[in-house]
Design a protein around this motif. Structure first.
Motif, mmCIF file in Angstrom:
data_model
loop_
_atom_site.group_PDB
_atom_site.id
_atom_site.type_symbol
_atom_site.label_atom_id
_atom_site.label_comp_id
_atom_site.label_asym_id
_atom_site.label_seq_id
_atom_site.Cartn_x
_atom_site.Cartn_y
_atom_site.Cartn_z
ATOM 1 N N ILE A 197 19.832 48.942 12.603
ATOM 2 C CA ILE A 197 18.312 48.449 13.007
ATOM 3 C C ILE A 197 18.045 47.461 11.950
ATOM 4 O O ILE A 197 17.151 46.505 11.920
ATOM 5 C CB ILE A 197 17.500 49.788 12.254
ATOM 6 C CG1 ILE A 197 18.045 51.108 13.046
ATOM 7 C CG2 ILE A 197 15.833 49.830 11.944
ATOM 8 C CD1 ILE A 197 17.215 52.304 12.842
ATOM 9 N N LEU A 198 18.873 47.481 10.229
ATOM 10 C CA LEU A 198 18.530 45.898 9.412
ATOM 11 C C LEU A 198 18.808 44.958 10.367
ATOM 12 O O LEU A 198 18.609 44.502 10.235
ATOM 13 C CB LEU A 198 19.666 46.062 8.006
ATOM 14 C CG LEU A 198 18.557 47.697 7.526
ATOM 15 C CD1 LEU A 198 18.987 47.350 6.027
ATOM 16 C CD2 LEU A 198 16.795 47.267 6.826
ATOM 17 N N LYS A 199 20.241 44.873 11.502
ATOM 18 C CA LYS A 199 20.631 43.638 12.029
ATOM 19 C C LYS A 199 19.945 43.527 13.128
ATOM 20 O O LYS A 199 19.307 42.103 12.969
ATOM 21 C CB LYS A 199 22.233 43.857 12.154
ATOM 22 C CG LYS A 199 23.101 42.851 13.029
ATOM 23 C CD LYS A 199 23.844 43.117 13.774
ATOM 24 C CE LYS A 199 24.398 41.883 14.580
ATOM 25 N NZ LYS A 199 26.289 42.189 14.710
ATOM 26 N N ILE A 200 18.978 44.556 13.384
ATOM 27 C CA ILE A 200 18.449 43.945 14.885
ATOM 28 C C ILE A 200 16.722 43.700 13.667
ATOM 29 O O ILE A 200 16.350 42.848 14.535
ATOM 30 C CB ILE A 200 17.616 45.635 15.575
ATOM 31 C CG1 ILE A 200 19.053 45.897 15.992
ATOM 32 C CG2 ILE A 200 16.678 45.492 16.225
ATOM 33 C CD1 ILE A 200 18.127 47.409 16.890
ATOM 34 N N ALA A 201 16.343 43.989 12.696
ATOM 35 C CA ALA A 201 15.331 43.368 12.108
ATOM 36 C C ALA A 201 15.759 42.157 11.898
ATOM 37 O O ALA A 201 14.692 41.284 12.267
ATOM 38 C CB ALA A 201 15.341 43.900 10.795
ATOM 39 N N GLN B 133 9.654 41.365 11.407
ATOM 40 C CA GLN B 133 10.717 41.745 11.441
ATOM 41 C C GLN B 133 10.177 42.746 9.901
ATOM 42 O O GLN B 133 11.655 43.575 9.355
ATOM 43 C CB GLN B 133 11.451 40.507 10.761
ATOM 44 C CG GLN B 133 12.455 39.464 11.866
ATOM 45 C CD GLN B 133 12.479 38.373 11.374
ATOM 46 O OE1 GLN B 133 12.044 37.991 10.312
ATOM 47 N NE2 GLN B 133 13.196 38.306 12.559
ATOM 48 N N LEU B 134 9.528 42.379 9.457
ATOM 49 C CA LEU B 134 8.819 43.052 7.740
ATOM 50 C C LEU B 134 8.665 44.674 8.355
ATOM 51 O O LEU B 134 9.452 45.338 7.554
ATOM 52 C CB LEU B 134 7.869 42.023 6.977
ATOM 53 C CG LEU B 134 7.622 43.130 5.774
ATOM 54 C CD1 LEU B 134 8.601 43.111 4.746
ATOM 55 C CD2 LEU B 134 6.824 42.292 5.435
ATOM 56 N N TYR B 135 7.816 44.591 9.158
ATOM 57 C CA TYR B 135 7.777 45.835 9.737
ATOM 58 C C TYR B 135 9.043 46.948 9.869
ATOM 59 O O TYR B 135 8.996 47.274 9.474
ATOM 60 C CB TYR B 135 6.611 46.025 10.793
ATOM 61 C CG TYR B 135 6.473 47.204 11.730
ATOM 62 C CD1 TYR B 135 5.617 47.850 10.906
ATOM 63 C CD2 TYR B 135 7.039 47.824 12.016
ATOM 64 C CE1 TYR B 135 5.158 49.558 11.254
ATOM 65 C CE2 TYR B 135 7.229 49.152 13.352
ATOM 66 C CZ TYR B 135 5.823 50.145 12.483
ATOM 67 O OH TYR B 135 6.401 50.917 12.907
ATOM 68 N N ILE B 136 9.645 46.294 10.946
ATOM 69 C CA ILE B 136 11.004 46.786 11.119
ATOM 70 C C ILE B 136 12.448 47.719 9.675
ATOM 71 O O ILE B 136 12.507 48.655 9.684
ATOM 72 C CB ILE B 136 11.660 46.496 11.740
ATOM 73 C CG1 ILE B 136 11.293 45.729 13.034
ATOM 74 C CG2 ILE B 136 13.129 46.860 12.127
ATOM 75 C CD1 ILE B 136 11.982 45.084 14.475
ATOM 76 N N LYS B 137 11.985 46.561 9.222
ATOM 77 C CA LYS B 137 12.961 46.997 7.443
ATOM 78 C C LYS B 137 11.956 47.951 7.000
ATOM 79 O O LYS B 137 12.247 48.917 6.599
ATOM 80 C CB LYS B 137 13.351 46.115 6.453
ATOM 81 C CG LYS B 137 13.971 44.953 7.113
ATOM 82 C CD LYS B 137 13.842 43.100 6.751
ATOM 83 C CE LYS B 137 14.374 42.122 7.447
ATOM 84 N NZ LYS B 137 14.506 40.697 6.500
ATOM 85 N N ASN B 138 10.474 47.629 6.515
ATOM 86 C CA ASN B 138 10.405 48.723 5.995
ATOM 87 C C ASN B 138 9.876 49.982 6.849
ATOM 88 O O ASN B 138 10.215 50.979 6.054
ATOM 89 C CB ASN B 138 8.601 48.373 5.822
ATOM 90 C CG ASN B 138 9.087 46.654 4.584
ATOM 91 O OD1 ASN B 138 9.400 46.880 3.990
ATOM 92 N ND2 ASN B 138 7.231 46.326 5.259
ATOM 93 N N GLU B 139 9.921 50.209 8.660
ATOM 94 C CA GLU B 139 9.624 51.444 8.797
ATOM 95 C C GLU B 139 11.040 52.466 8.330
ATOM 96 O O GLU B 139 10.744 53.480 8.120
ATOM 97 C CB GLU B 139 9.129 51.295 9.962
ATOM 98 C CG GLU B 139 9.033 52.155 10.703
ATOM 99 C CD GLU B 139 8.022 53.319 10.517
ATOM 100 O OE1 GLU B 139 7.941 54.659 11.204
ATOM 101 O OE2 GLU B 139 7.270 53.115 9.997
ATOM 102 N N VAL B 140 12.189 51.647 8.403
ATOM 103 C CA VAL B 140 13.269 51.668 8.496
ATOM 104 C C VAL B 140 14.258 52.549 7.771
ATOM 105 O O VAL B 140 14.215 53.849 7.206
ATOM 106 C CB VAL B 140 14.537 50.904 9.397
ATOM 107 C CG1 VAL B 140 15.146 50.023 7.994
ATOM 108 C CG2 VAL B 140 15.911 52.193 9.090
ATOM 109 N N ARG B 141 13.360 52.252 6.166
ATOM 110 C CA ARG B 141 13.736 51.957 4.815
ATOM 111 C C ARG B 141 12.725 53.269 4.644
ATOM 112 O O ARG B 141 13.050 55.036 3.885
ATOM 113 C CB ARG B 141 13.165 51.166 3.865
ATOM 114 C CG ARG B 141 14.243 50.286 3.860
ATOM 115 C CD ARG B 141 13.701 48.993 2.685
ATOM 116 N NE ARG B 141 14.900 48.183 2.498
ATOM 117 C CZ ARG B 141 14.487 46.707 3.343
ATOM 118 N NH1 ARG B 141 13.174 46.360 2.816
ATOM 119 N NH2 ARG B 141 15.456 45.119 3.124
#
Length: 116
Positions: free
Chosen positions: A13-17, A32-40
């Motif tokens: 998922i981080l790679k997708i971001a 991109q920031l949303y994806i990283k924050n959401e997965v974390r």
């Protein structure tokens, strides 16, 4: 074994971001920031689960959400009751989306004489 799957999915998922391209290029950094924050946030929220069945269910939900995000081109959760052809306007700064109005279409029953 499940720990390895969770970590693998997290890295994926981080790679997708990192490689995410928003429909509107101006929104790419925010999405991109949303994806990283959401997965974390999801990892932190679910880190204390120990039941294998619950963890498997969470992994399946994450895979499903990845598929939806990539299919529709939006990283935000999409309500599942919309049809596949539904399009959205995305506000990356507020991290929201709304249904885009579509033009009326002809139905086969109308034989081209009326619009829906």
């Amino acid at each position: 074994m499940l720990r390895r799957e969770v970590l693998s999915l997290y890295r994926r998922i981080l790679k997708i971001a990192r490689n995410w391209k928003a429909v509107n290029p101006e929104n790419t950094p925010a999405e991109q920031l949303y994806i990283k924050n959401e997965v974390r946030a999801q990892i932190r929220e679910n880190k204390n689960h120990t039941e294998p069945e619950k963890i498997k269910k969470l992994l399946e939900e994450a895979e499903k959400r990845i598929g939806i995000a990539q299919y529709y081109g939006i990283p935000y959760p999409k309500p599942e009751y919309y049809s596949k052809g539904t399009t959205f306007d995305v506000n990356a700064q507020q991290m929201t989306f709304k249904i885009r109005q579509t033009k009326p279409t002809l139905t086969t029953q109308d034989h081209g004489t009326h619009r829906q």
